[in-house]
Design a protein around this motif. Structure first.
Motif, PDB file in Angstrom:
ATOM      1  N   UNK A 356       0.846  -1.194   0.000  1.00 20.94           N
ATOM      2  CA  UNK A 356       0.000   0.000   0.000  1.00 20.94           C
ATOM      3  C   UNK A 356       0.885   1.249   0.000  1.00 20.94           C
ATOM      4  N   UNK A 357       1.739   1.419  -1.021  1.00 28.39           N
ATOM      5  CA  UNK A 357       2.828   2.394  -0.916  1.00 28.39           C
ATOM      6  C   UNK A 357       2.585   3.788  -1.487  1.00 28.39           C
ATOM      7  N   UNK A 358       1.422   4.029  -2.103  1.00 25.26           N
ATOM      8  CA  UNK A 358       1.238   5.273  -2.849  1.00 25.26           C
ATOM      9  C   UNK A 358       0.134   6.157  -2.259  1.00 25.26           C
ATOM     10  N   UNK A 359      -0.142   7.268  -2.909  1.00 26.69           N
ATOM     11  CA  UNK A 359      -1.098   8.252  -2.390  1.00 26.69           C
ATOM     12  C   UNK A 359      -2.543   7.939  -2.757  1.00 26.69           C
ATOM     13  N   UNK A 360      -2.741   7.049  -3.739  1.00 23.32           N
ATOM     14  CA  UNK A 360      -4.091   6.668  -4.162  1.00 23.32           C
ATOM     15  C   UNK A 360      -4.261   5.164  -3.992  1.00 23.32           C
ATOM     16  N   UNK A 361      -5.441   4.759  -3.496  1.00 22.68           N
ATOM     17  CA  UNK A 361      -5.666   3.337  -3.218  1.00 22.68           C
ATOM     18  C   UNK A 361      -6.036   2.571  -4.492  1.00 22.68           C
ATOM     19  N   UNK A 362      -6.367   1.306  -4.346  1.00 23.96           N
ATOM     20  CA  UNK A 362      -6.653   0.451  -5.497  1.00 23.96           C
ATOM     21  C   UNK A 362      -7.932   0.845  -6.236  1.00 23.96           C
ATOM     22  N   UNK A 363      -8.756   1.661  -5.604  1.00 27.49           N
ATOM     23  CA  UNK A 363      -9.969   2.173  -6.253  1.00 27.49           C
ATOM     24  C   UNK A 363      -9.764   3.587  -6.780  1.00 27.49           C
ATOM     25  N   UNK A 364      -8.504   4.009  -6.821  1.00 23.63           N
ATOM     26  CA  UNK A 364      -8.132   5.339  -7.319  1.00 23.63           C
ATOM     27  C   UNK A 364      -8.651   6.478  -6.440  1.00 23.63           C
ATOM     28  N   UNK A 365      -8.909   6.173  -5.181  1.00 19.48           N
ATOM     29  CA  UNK A 365      -9.346   7.194  -4.241  1.00 19.48           C
ATOM     30  C   UNK A 365      -8.136   7.758  -3.494  1.00 19.48           C
ATOM     31  N   UNK A 366      -8.107   9.073  -3.290  1.00 20.72           N
ATOM     32  CA  UNK A 366      -6.985   9.643  -2.533  1.00 20.72           C
ATOM     33  C   UNK A 366      -7.019   9.196  -1.083  1.00 20.72           C
ATOM     34  N   UNK A 367      -5.878   8.890  -0.524  1.00 25.39           N
ATOM     35  CA  UNK A 367      -5.804   8.526   0.882  1.00 25.39           C
ATOM     36  C   UNK A 367      -5.901   9.790   1.740  1.00 25.39           C
ATOM     37  N   UNK A 368      -6.129   9.587   3.036  1.00 25.21           N
ATOM     38  CA  UNK A 368      -6.287  10.713   3.945  1.00 25.21           C
ATOM     39  C   UNK A 368      -5.105  11.675   3.877  1.00 25.21           C
ATOM     40  N   UNK A 369      -3.931  11.134   3.662  1.00 27.70           N
ATOM     41  CA  UNK A 369      -2.732  11.965   3.685  1.00 27.70           C
ATOM     42  C   UNK A 369      -2.707  12.987   2.553  1.00 27.70           C
ATOM     43  N   UNK A 370      -3.434  12.735   1.476  1.00 25.21           N
ATOM     44  CA  UNK A 370      -3.447  13.679   0.357  1.00 25.21           C
ATOM     45  C   UNK A 370      -4.000  15.027   0.805  1.00 25.21           C
ATOM     46  N   UNK A 371      -5.114  15.013   1.516  1.00 20.78           N
ATOM     47  CA  UNK A 371      -5.675  16.263   2.017  1.00 20.78           C
ATOM     48  C   UNK A 371      -4.720  16.928   3.000  1.00 20.78           C
TER      49      UNK A 371
END
Length: 379
Positions: A356-371
Motif C-alpha cells: 500500500x505504498x502510494x497516495x491513491x488506493x486500489x480504487x483510485x481514491x486519494x488517501x487521507x494523507x493527500x488532504x
C-alpha cells in the motif's frame, strides 16, 4: 431607540453571515484543490506510468494522473531493453504514446533512463560472435543509443536520467559491464554524449539509498569530479523508495542539502513507502534482488490495519513537510506509480504480496494523507 437596536442587530447578523460564508468558502477551496494545484508554486508533482496505462487500458487511472500530476516519467518503456531489444531495431511505439500524452496535457516529461546496468539488452555488450565488445565499440553503442533516443524527443523531453545507479552503498562505483569494459569514465562519456545530442536538455544522475552517508559522499564526489572536468550535469535524482522505519528522515534531509550545495537541481524521483516487512536489512532498491514468498511476509493481503494506515499517513506527511521545507532546493517530487494496485512494490523483492505504498488506493481514491499534504502546502 428600538429602531436603532434593530439596525445594530441586523448589521451584526450580516457581518456574522459574511464571516461564516468566507470561512466556509476557504475550507471548500482547500478541499477542492488537487495535488498539482496545491503544490504549483512549490515544485512539480509527478508520477510514473506503466505500459498498460500508456496503451489506454486503465482510463480511470489516467484520470487520476490528469487531475493530480503535472509531470510524468515512464516506468519501463524508455529503458533500453524495451526500446531496442535487438541491435538496430528500435520500437518507439509505447514511448511515442507516452510523450504524446504528456504533451497533450501540458506536463513536464522526464526521460528514464539512458544508461543503466540493469534492463540493458544482452547484445549491447556482445559482438556478432558472442564475445565481449571492446571499449571503443561499447562507447560507440552508448553514443548511438543516447543520440538516437534523445534526438527523437529533442525539445519535447526536457529532463533526462543519463546514468542510473552507478554508485554502491559504500560510495564506490558499481563494477557493471559499462565499468568493466569502458572504465569509470563511462559516466563522463554518457553525459558528454547526452549534452551533444540535446544541448538544451537538463541532465540528471539518479540513484537509490542516497541517504546512506557513504553513498551520499560517493555521489557528491562523482558530481564534483564531473563538474571539475567541465562535464554538463544539471541535477541529482534521489529515489525515494522508503519504508515506515527507514531511512532516518534527518539523513534524507542531509542528502537534499548536500546535493543542492553542489549547485545542481535536486529531485525526488521514485517516491513510495512500503508498509511490508523486509526480508533483509538492506534499504536499497536493487531490482535484481528477489526472495521466496512466505505468508508471514505478506501480512496485509486482505486489508491494511488502521494502525498501519495511520503510520503510513504520518510517515508520508513527514516527508512531504520535509519537501516543503526545502522547496527552494527541489525541482520535482515523483511518485513511482499511480495507485497501490499497480505499484512495483507488490512484486519486489517478493512476488505476490499486497502493498500500500502510494497516495491513491486500489480504487483510485486519494488517501487521507493527500488532504493533509494539500493543507500543509497551503500553510
Amino acid at each position: 431607540m428600538k429602531s436603532l437596536t434593530y439596525l445594530v442587530l441586523a448589521a451584526l447578523i450580516v457581518i456574522s453571515c459574511k464571516t461564516k460564508t468566507t470561512s466556509e468558502t476557504s475550507d471548500t477551496d482547500a478541499e477542492s484543490l488537487t495535488l498539482k494545484e496545491a503544490l504549483q508554486d512549490k515544485f512539480l508533482i509527478g508520477t510514473a506510468l506503466n505500459i498498460r496505462q500508456i496503451q489506454g487500458y486503465n482510463p480511470e487511472e489516467m484520470e487520476v494522473v490528469k487531475g493530480n500530476f503535472n509531470s510524468i516519467v515512464a516506468e519501463n518503456c524508455m529503458k533500453s531493453e524495451r526500446l531496442v531489444p535487438t541491435q538496430g531495431n528500435y520500437d518507439f511505439s509505447a514511448a511515442d504514446k507516452f510523450v504524446a500524452f504528456g504533451e497533450e496535457h501540458d506536463m513536464v516529461i522526464h526521460g528514464h533512463t539512458l544508461i543503466w546496468h540493469s534492463q540493458t539488452p544482452r547484445w549491447f555488450f556482445k559482438d556478432s560472435l558472442g564475445n565481449e565488445v571492446t571499449r571503443e565499440e561499447l562507447l560507440s553503442r552508448m553514443q548511438n543509443h543516447i543520440n538516437t533516443v534523445m534526438t527523437r524527443y529533442k525539445g519535447r523531453i526536457k529532463t533526462w536520467d543519463v546514468v542510473n545507479e552507478a554508485v554502491l552503498d559504500d560510495g564506490s562505483l558499481r563494477k557493471s559491464k559499462f565499468y568493466e569494459i569502458v572504465g569509470a569514465d563511462f559516466i563522463k562519456k554518457a553525459f558528454e554524449f547526452a549534452h551533444q545530442a540535446d544541448p538544451e536538455a537538463e541532465l540528471y544522475y539518479n540513484d537509490y539509498s542516497t541517504s546512506v552517508p557513504e553513498k551520499r559522499e560517493g555521489i557528491v564526489k562523482l558530481v564534483k569530479s564531473l563538474q571539475e572536468q567541465g562535464v554538463k550535469i544539471h541535477g541529482v535524482g534521489m529515489q525515494g523508495h522508503i519504508g515506515l522505519d527507514y531511512p532516518e528522515i534527518e539523513e534524507f534531509e542531509k542528502s537534499i542539502v548536500a546535493f543542492s550545495d553542489l549547485g545542481v537541481k535536486v529531485s525526488v524521483t521514485e517516491f513510495d513507502i512500503t508498509v511490508l516487512p523486509s526480508p533483509w536489512n538492506n534499504q536499497g532498491a536493487e531490482v535484481s534482488a528477489n526472495f521466496e514468498y512466505k505468508k508471514e511476509m505478506n501480512p496485509y493481503a486482505d486489508k491494511l490495519p488502521d494502525s498501519v494506515n495511520t503510520a503510513f499517513n504520518a510517515r508520508c506527511l513527514d516527508f512531504f513537510k520535509l519537501f516543503l521545507k526545502h522547496e527552494d532546493k527541489l525541482d520535482k517530487i515523483t511518485l513511482w506509480g499511480v495507485n497501490d494496485g499497480n505499484s512495483w512494490r507488490n512484486g519486489w523483492p517478493i512476488a505476490g504480496r499486497t502493498d500500500y505504498p502510494l497516495l491513491f488506493d486500489r480504487d483510485n481514491k486519494p488517501k487521507e494523507v493527500v488532504e493533509a499534504i494539500i493543507q500543509a502546502a497551503k500553510e
